[in-house]
Design an enzyme around this catalytic site. Structure first.
Site, mmCIF file in Angstrom:
data_model
loop_
_atom_site.group_PDB
_atom_site.id
_atom_site.type_symbol
_atom_site.label_atom_id
_atom_site.label_comp_id
_atom_site.label_asym_id
_atom_site.label_seq_id
_atom_site.Cartn_x
_atom_site.Cartn_y
_atom_site.Cartn_z
ATOM 1 N N ARG A 261 77.025 41.492 105.298
ATOM 2 C CA ARG A 261 77.519 41.661 103.958
ATOM 3 C C ARG A 261 76.859 41.653 102.746
ATOM 4 N NH1 ARG A 261 83.623 38.578 105.225
ATOM 5 N NH2 ARG A 261 83.987 39.569 107.155
ATOM 6 N N ARG A 276 78.208 31.447 101.636
ATOM 7 C CA ARG A 276 78.439 32.885 101.670
ATOM 8 C C ARG A 276 77.108 33.436 101.857
ATOM 9 N NH1 ARG A 276 82.490 35.238 99.227
ATOM 10 N NH2 ARG A 276 83.233 33.238 98.391
ATOM 11 N N GLU A 348 88.097 28.374 102.772
ATOM 12 C CA GLU A 348 88.530 29.492 103.973
ATOM 13 C C GLU A 348 87.697 29.485 105.185
ATOM 14 O OE1 GLU A 348 88.501 34.101 104.887
ATOM 15 O OE2 GLU A 348 88.796 33.399 102.723
ATOM 16 N N SER A 351 90.777 34.166 108.309
ATOM 17 C CA SER A 351 91.640 34.890 107.673
ATOM 18 C C SER A 351 92.424 35.701 108.938
ATOM 19 C CB SER A 351 91.306 35.714 106.732
ATOM 20 O OG SER A 351 91.998 36.315 106.105
ATOM 21 N N ARG A 390 80.574 28.398 108.902
ATOM 22 C CA ARG A 390 81.595 27.578 108.016
ATOM 23 C C ARG A 390 82.182 26.519 109.090
ATOM 24 N NH1 ARG A 390 84.693 31.052 103.218
ATOM 25 N NH2 ARG A 390 82.934 32.007 102.539
#
Length: 426
Positions: A261, A276, A348, A351, A390
């Site tokens: 990403r 991130r 988070e 999701s 994460r």
């Protein structure tokens, strides 16, 4: 992608649903464009019918010796033949414009999705697990990790910001997490393990909704392919342009892949640590189901992701996302947020979204119901089960010890080759 028939029959409801997502009312402009396209189609059909009729009449006129009528009919046929390409091009242009407008619109939210502008209006559903009481000041993983093999400096030296290099026991733990997740989802939850391409065509990113609107969030290669931002893309598109048998549903797939990403909108956010990254690993869950089964499948998928956190004994909370915080493809989304004691907050880690038939329409994926001669669009769902990096962060922060070591959760011990804790490296 949206159903034009639904918009024609429910323009006010369609606009009201878009408004809940902060989007402007567009039904009037969509329907006006659709009306123009349909008018051109009607004109084309009438012209073709008249052309066929006139062509037949030419022979009849010639048979009667009526040369004047035959010549007039020939001229009419020639004129119709000349005008058809222009009408076809006009119809293509209108259809392309209409498809472009529809493709840019987000999915309509479920009635169960709470209204809200951003993450501050998400609704907590539950909390699980006890936050650990430390008898020392817990460290952030970015401060704890380097002594254990989490090498941020080398990652930056090799590739630039938002890349990390892992060594020895840290790399082993990272691998163990992914393998444990795959085993959990396949053995205990019935998902089929898949190994997917990491490069996909533009059509695949369009099918799941990353294109055209979110192109800047993804990496494109020089030959026009795209690096996957998540295995959702390759797993979901494995059924694109297919008509599935009713007996084949539900289809449940999982894959552990690297994800890429650009984080185009994240400048200045989470620049420290693993939260991130431009490249990270994630175990993805994807389900292809009958429309009537998607609500229950959504809850089942979330339970599958929760099972990982519970097995690792990581405290978390389950959040129902508001309309302003959901992804464009989702009708309803649950986020799982894990407790990070080093940061003193929930972050988070998963999701899980029910996309209804929005992706299926973009991919043209249908199934043939057992009790029907026709076909219908499937429903698609996707979720993280979980983000590996994460999860690594959560283990480091929740299982850290006063001496700088990190205990390995019992569920991961079979994957660690005898390593029971990460020890600071000399």
């Amino acid at each position: 992608m949206h159903d034009l028939k639904y918009i024609r029959e429910n323009p006010e409801a369609f606009d009201a649903a878009l408004k809940r997502r902060g989007a402007a009312a567009v039904s009037a402009s969509l329907l006006a464009l659709d009306e123009k396209r349909r008018a051109v189609q009607t004109e084309m059909q009438a012209s073709q019918a008249r052309r066929n009729e006139a062509s037949k009449a030419i022979g009849a006129a010639m048979g009667k010796g009526d040369t004047a009528t035959a010549e007039a009919l020939k001229a009419e046929v020639a004129s119709l033949k000349d005008s058809m390409p222009q009408m076809e091009e006009q119809e293509r242009a209108l259809a392309s414009e209409l498809d472009g407008l529809l493709a840019a619109l987000p999915n309509l939210p479920s009635d169960e999705a709470p209204d809200g502008a951003d993450e501050t209006e998400n609704v907590e559903q539950l909390r699980w697990g006890q936050q650990r009481n430390f008898d020392f000041e817990p460290k952030d993983h970015a401060d704890l990790g380097p002594a254990l093999g989490l090498d941020f400096e080398t990652g930056v030296a090799i590739s630039g910001a938002r890349f990390t290099f892992m060594r020895g026991q840290m790399a082993r733990l990272n691998r163990a997490i992914g393998q444990f997740m795959l085993d959990h989802h396949t053995v205990q939850r019935g998902y089929t393990e898949c190994a997917t391409p990491y490069l996909v065509k533009q059509e695949s990113l369009f099918g799941t909704g990353q294109l055209p609107k979110f192109a800047e969030d993804n990496f494109q290669t020089t030959d026009g392919r795209w690096l996957i931002p998540t295995a959702e893309v390759s797993l979901t598109n494995s059924v694109r342009e297919q008509i599935l048998d009713d007996a084949a549903l539900p289809i449940r797939m999982t894959a552990l892949t690297p994800c890429f990403r650009s984080e185009a909108g994240a400048a200045g956010r989470d620049t420290k640590g693993l939260i991130r990254q431009h490249q990270f690993e994630k175990v993805e869950l994807v389900s292809i189901v009958r429309p009537e089964d998607s609500v229950a499948e959504h809850e089942r998928m979330v339970e599958s992701a929760e099972g990982i956190l519970q097995a690792l004994e990581l405290p978390y909370r389950k959040m129902l996302l508001c309309t302003g915080d959901m992804g464009a493809s989702a009708r309803k989304t649950y986020d799982l947020e894990v407790w990070l004691p080093g940061q003193g907050l929930y972050r988070e880690i998963s999701s899980c979204s029910n996309c209804g038939d929005w992706q299926a329409r973009r991919m043209n994926t249908r199934y043939r119901p057992a009790d029907s001669k026709g076909t219908a669009f499937v429903h698609t769902l996707n979720g993280s089960g979980l983000a590996v990096g994460r999860t690594l962060v959560a283990i480091l922060e929740n299982y850290q010890q006063a001496d700088g070591s990190v205990s390995i959760p019992s569920a991961l011990l079979p994957y660690m080759g005898g390593i029971t804790r990460l020890e600071p490296m000399a």
